[in-house]
Design a protein around this motif. Sequence first.
Motif, PDB file in Angstrom:
ATOM      1  N   GLN A 277       7.160  10.815   0.253  1.00 36.12           N
ATOM      2  CA  GLN A 277       7.243   9.719   1.207  1.00 36.12           C
ATOM      3  C   GLN A 277       5.839   9.275   1.614  1.00 36.12           C
ATOM      4  OE1 GLN A 277       9.906   8.155   2.113  1.00 36.12           O
ATOM      5  NE2 GLN A 277      11.329   9.485   0.998  1.00 36.12           N
ATOM      6  N   SER A 279       2.677   8.057   3.695  1.00 37.88           N
ATOM      7  CA  SER A 279       2.245   8.346   5.060  1.00 37.88           C
ATOM      8  C   SER A 279       2.166   7.064   5.884  1.00 37.88           C
ATOM      9  CB  SER A 279       0.879   9.034   5.030  1.00 37.88           C
ATOM     10  OG  SER A 279      -0.077   8.187   4.406  1.00 37.88           O
ATOM     11  N   GLU A 280       1.967   7.252   7.187  1.00 35.30           N
ATOM     12  CA  GLU A 280       1.869   6.090   8.069  1.00 35.30           C
ATOM     13  C   GLU A 280       0.655   5.232   7.723  1.00 35.30           C
ATOM     14  OE1 GLU A 280       1.852   7.421  12.046  1.00 35.30           O
ATOM     15  OE2 GLU A 280       3.895   8.253  12.000  1.00 35.30           O
ATOM     16  N   GLU A 281      -0.455   5.897   7.343  1.00 34.34           N
ATOM     17  CA  GLU A 281      -1.642   5.129   6.962  1.00 34.34           C
ATOM     18  C   GLU A 281      -1.365   4.288   5.721  1.00 34.34           C
ATOM     19  OE1 GLU A 281      -1.501   8.239   7.576  1.00 34.34           O
ATOM     20  OE2 GLU A 281      -2.725   8.612   9.372  1.00 34.34           O
ATOM     21  N   GLU A 282      -0.634   4.895   4.754  1.00 37.83           N
ATOM     22  CA  GLU A 282      -0.314   4.150   3.533  1.00 37.83           C
ATOM     23  C   GLU A 282       0.600   2.977   3.833  1.00 37.83           C
ATOM     24  OE1 GLU A 282      -0.474   3.339  -0.573  1.00 37.83           O
ATOM     25  OE2 GLU A 282      -1.673   4.650   0.720  1.00 37.83           O
ATOM     26  N   LEU A 283       1.598   3.194   4.698  1.00 34.99           N
ATOM     27  CA  LEU A 283       2.492   2.104   5.075  1.00 34.99           C
ATOM     28  C   LEU A 283       1.728   0.996   5.787  1.00 34.99           C
ATOM     29  CD1 LEU A 283       5.613   4.118   6.337  1.00 34.99           C
ATOM     30  CD2 LEU A 283       5.399   2.853   4.206  1.00 34.99           C
ATOM     31  N   ALA A 284       0.813   1.375   6.681  1.00 39.63           N
ATOM     32  CA  ALA A 284       0.026   0.357   7.383  1.00 39.63           C
ATOM     33  C   ALA A 284      -0.866  -0.409   6.417  1.00 39.63           C
ATOM     34  CB  ALA A 284      -0.813   1.029   8.469  1.00 39.63           C
ATOM     35  N   ARG A 285      -1.444   0.308   5.470  1.00 47.19           N
ATOM     36  CA  ARG A 285      -2.299  -0.370   4.490  1.00 47.19           C
ATOM     37  C   ARG A 285      -1.500  -1.358   3.634  1.00 47.19           C
ATOM     38  NH1 ARG A 285      -3.726  -0.152  -0.632  1.00 47.19           N
ATOM     39  NH2 ARG A 285      -2.181   1.456  -1.062  1.00 47.19           N
ATOM     40  N   LYS A 286      -0.289  -0.940   3.191  1.00 43.26           N
ATOM     41  CA  LYS A 286       0.545  -1.840   2.398  1.00 43.26           C
ATOM     42  C   LYS A 286       1.002  -3.039   3.213  1.00 43.26           C
ATOM     43  CE  LYS A 286       2.311   1.591  -0.864  1.00 43.26           C
ATOM     44  NZ  LYS A 286       3.538   2.250  -1.402  1.00 43.26           N
TER      45      LYS A 286
END
Length: 720
Positions: A277, A279-286
């Motif tokens: 899954q 991470s929150e940083e990856e979701l924010a970056r996307k």
Amino acid sequence: MPFISKIERQTDYSQFDSTIPIVIDNGGSYFRIGWAGEDEPRVIFRNIVQRPRHKTTGETVTVVGDHNPALLRYFDCTRSGPRSAFDGNVVYQFEIMEYILDFGFDRLGADQSQIDHPVLITECACNPIQSRCRMAELLFESYGVPSIAFGVDAAFSYKYNQQLGICNSDGLAICSGFMTSHAIPFINGEPAYEACCRTNVGGYHVTDYLKQLLSLKYPHHISKLTWEKVEDLKMEHCYIAPDYTSEVRIFQKGAKEAEEKTRCWQLPWTPAPAEEQPSEEELARKAALKERQGQRLREMAEAKRSSRINELENDIRGLEFLLKQLKQVEENNVPAFLRETGYASKQEIESNLAKAIQSLRKAKGEQVETEEKMDASMADKYNLVNVPDDVLTPEQLKEKRKQLFLKSTTEARQRAKQKRIEEELEREKQMKMEEEKRLENPERYLEDLRAKYRELSEKVEQRKRLKTNGNNTNGNQNGSGGVGRGERLNAAQRERMRLLTTAAFDRGKGEDTFGIKDEDWQLYKLMSRDNDDEEDEKSNEDEADLARVSSRLREIDPTFFPKSESGSSTAEPPRFRPLTKEDFQLILGVERFRCPEVLFQANLIGIDQSGLDEMAGVSIRRLPCKNQGLEERITKSILMTGGSCQYPGMAERLEAGIRMIRPCGTPITVVRASDPSLDAWRGASVYAAAMQFPNQTFSRTDYYEKGEDWLRRYQFNYTL
């Protein structure tokens, strides 16, 4: 000659005196070679040869016995499969046998062109003299051995176990080898070959039968079921059933005992990598990247829209300026002016201006007026439609017909467009209502949708059946199982057929008066295809509704699968899923005892020959002297030897089978050799190290002086 093998070469060959014999156990499955007097053979490898070519250089190499599979990826093995020098248990391919001996002597450490040691080599019982002569010729002519001796492998194994106290001087050796099985009686320590018995069933047939059963059971793992793997499975998991019929019944019932006897072989399997899954940083970056991409697209769309607005405004100004110029032109010069501008008439310029204004309003996002309001200023576009024909000239009549056609076409197009808009609004309204129902009670909504799907599906299927086979009400079914033409007609077509038949029947009674009355022409109205058109339209509507409901069910119900086109309500397409560990498991159940059963029931694989227990009875009946005491002494010392006698339960099954064919009360003892696979070589090693062994050899001088005929009378003496 280049060899490929993972067997290391011996380095102490030169330390052995030339009088020490070399002992060779030339079996159908494995080749064993070593020095006399030692307990273990120095080199053991499979008795097969393969000669592939290198894929790059084209050089032919010799692969003898077990090889390294990693090296064979550089060679083309498609045209050269493994080959054996044996036909059954008799050597007949001496070109291949020469490769085997070359490799055996090379790995033993021989570094000279000639072998200056005596050779003791094993052979099968009652070996044909031609095979023995060719083997002697090969050893004398190609390798220059000083002397050779031939002995039966089963006899060496029996005598070796006799020295260990496992069997007696009078007994029976049952040797089950790779391709054949033998039963050889021993009287006073010497084999009685005149009473021996052979059957052409051995370990090869057990392995091949197991390979066939597993290939049929797991066809998608055929590439994994190599001969070596199946051989390992056979030696590790197979056993002899005490009673074959009772054992089969256990597996038929599927009892707990059958589960305990079932084995599982796990093939190599690598699980699919689990998706991590983000991470929150990856979701924010996307999300930020997606927002930037959306902003870029919006800017591009806005720039394109501004450019389109500027282009339309320029077109409108040009068309308005053109209309102003047209008003200032005299009537006689209008055609010439229009030709210069590229337009056919003033109406075309006004039409293009109206379209440009409408496109500009759309581009700016303003409310677009209907075509009727936009054309209010163009009332003279169809100015000849309402004018009577008698006041028009021929050119005006032609123009009036053109205007009527254009007006009717435009109105029809507007009506169709309005109908599509209304249908779209109705569809959106219906979808909104369905979504509200789904959110209010999802379970009830899904149940109603499934019920509607079943109802529509039954309607469509019933209509297809009626269209194909009819309703089977007129009994017009032929004897071959087909259906008559009447059963393939729907209700409207059958009604038309009835009307035609009735009219023809009435006309045939007398004078043809059809058409005199006005009611007669009603028949044509009844025979029209309106009913068929209504049926087709209704069928199309049902199919469209069915497709819509099916699509909706796929969206909200992941377990839903539509029915197959054949109309079967139970047929479902295969559900694709990722492969798991269980998909790479081979379950061995009844195959564990069914395959080795061919040693006792060769008819399972289509061979009409005796089993091991029957061979023992036949061999005892062939004894030269009929002595009850001798037969009892023989049955008290039955030795099992050979690679195919290592299955669990072999001794008990063989004892039970022999007891059924011998007189009641006969003492029967069945024992297994200390090492069924190596005892033949060990027994030969003991005999080759004995002092009297040189007296039993056949020297090279005897070969050149006496020839091959002396080999016919050659007999090895097994008494030390």
